[in-house]
Design a protein around this motif. Structure first.
Motif, PDB file in Angstrom:
ATOM      1  N   ASN A 115      -0.679  -0.018   5.223  1.00 19.68           N
ATOM      2  CA  ASN A 115       0.087  -0.553   4.097  1.00 19.68           C
ATOM      3  C   ASN A 115      -0.701  -1.592   3.302  1.00 19.68           C
ATOM      4  O   ASN A 115      -0.285  -1.998   2.233  1.00 19.68           O
ATOM      5  N   SER A 116      -1.803  -2.056   3.843  1.00 22.15           N
ATOM      6  CA  SER A 116      -2.573  -3.090   3.141  1.00 22.15           C
ATOM      7  C   SER A 116      -3.681  -2.433   2.324  1.00 22.15           C
ATOM      8  O   SER A 116      -4.263  -1.434   2.710  1.00 22.15           O
ATOM      9  N   THR A 117      -3.977  -3.013   1.192  1.00 25.06           N
ATOM     10  CA  THR A 117      -5.022  -2.528   0.300  1.00 25.06           C
ATOM     11  C   THR A 117      -6.100  -3.601   0.210  1.00 25.06           C
ATOM     12  O   THR A 117      -5.794  -4.787   0.133  1.00 25.06           O
ATOM     13  N   PHE A 118      -7.352  -3.189   0.210  1.00 22.73           N
ATOM     14  CA  PHE A 118      -8.439  -4.152   0.139  1.00 22.73           C
ATOM     15  C   PHE A 118      -8.532  -4.748  -1.258  1.00 22.73           C
ATOM     16  O   PHE A 118      -8.543  -4.033  -2.247  1.00 22.73           O
ATOM     17  N   HIS A 119      -8.571  -6.089  -1.305  1.00 23.81           N
ATOM     18  CA  HIS A 119      -8.757  -6.809  -2.563  1.00 23.81           C
ATOM     19  C   HIS A 119     -10.003  -7.670  -2.424  1.00 23.81           C
ATOM     20  O   HIS A 119     -10.123  -8.437  -1.469  1.00 23.81           O
TER      21      HIS A 119
END
Length: 125
Positions: A115-119
C-alpha cells in the motif's frame, strides 16, 4: 632516402603557388635586357617604364594560364563526378516476428499487496 623524397614532393606541391614570384624574379634578373630590347618605350629618352609593361604582360599571361588550368580541372572533376554514380539494388526483407515474453503470470493469486508508494526526499541534506 624517405626524407629526401618527402622534401622533393613537398617542393613540387608548393611550386604552383609561387608561380607569380618566379615570374617577378626572372623579370628582376633580366630587367636591364628587357628594358633595352623588348620594352615598348625603349626608344624614348626618359623611359620610366624600365620593362614593367612586359612584367605586367607576363603576369597577366600567367594568371590567364592559371585560370584556364583551373577550368580544365573543374571540367574533368565534373565528368568524373557524373560518371561515378553508384547503383544500389535494394531487396525487401521480411520482418522478423519477435515473441513477447511475459514474466508475470495472471493465473495465480497475488502473495502480498503493497500500500505504500516510494517518494523521493523533498529536501537534499
Amino acid at each position: 632516402m624517405k626524407k629526401l623524397l618527402i622534401l622533393f614532393l613537398s617542393c613540387m606541391l608548393l611550386v604552383p603557388s609561387f608561380g607569380s614570384f618566379f615570374v617577378y624574379t626572372s623579370f628582376k634578373l633580366n630587367q636591364e635586357e628587357i628594358s633595352k630590347t623588348i620594352c615598348v618605350q625603349r626608344k624614348m629618352v626618359f623611359n620610366s617604364c624600365n620593362g614593367r609593361c612586359e612584367l605586367q604582360k607576363s603576369l597577366k599571361k600567367y594568371a590567364d594560364n592559371e585560370k584556364r588550368m583551373q577550368n580544365n580541372l573543374k571540367e574533368k572533376a565534373e565528368i568524373v563526378y557524373i560518371q561515378n554514380t553508384p547503383t544500389a539494388n535494394f531487396k525487401l526483407v521480411t520482418p522478423i516476428q519477435s515473441v513477447i515474453a511475459l514474466f508475470a503470470s495472471f493465473d495465480a493469486k497475488p502473495i502480498s499487496v503493497s500500500n505504500s508508494t516510494f517518494h523521493p526526499p523533498s529536501t537534499l541534506v
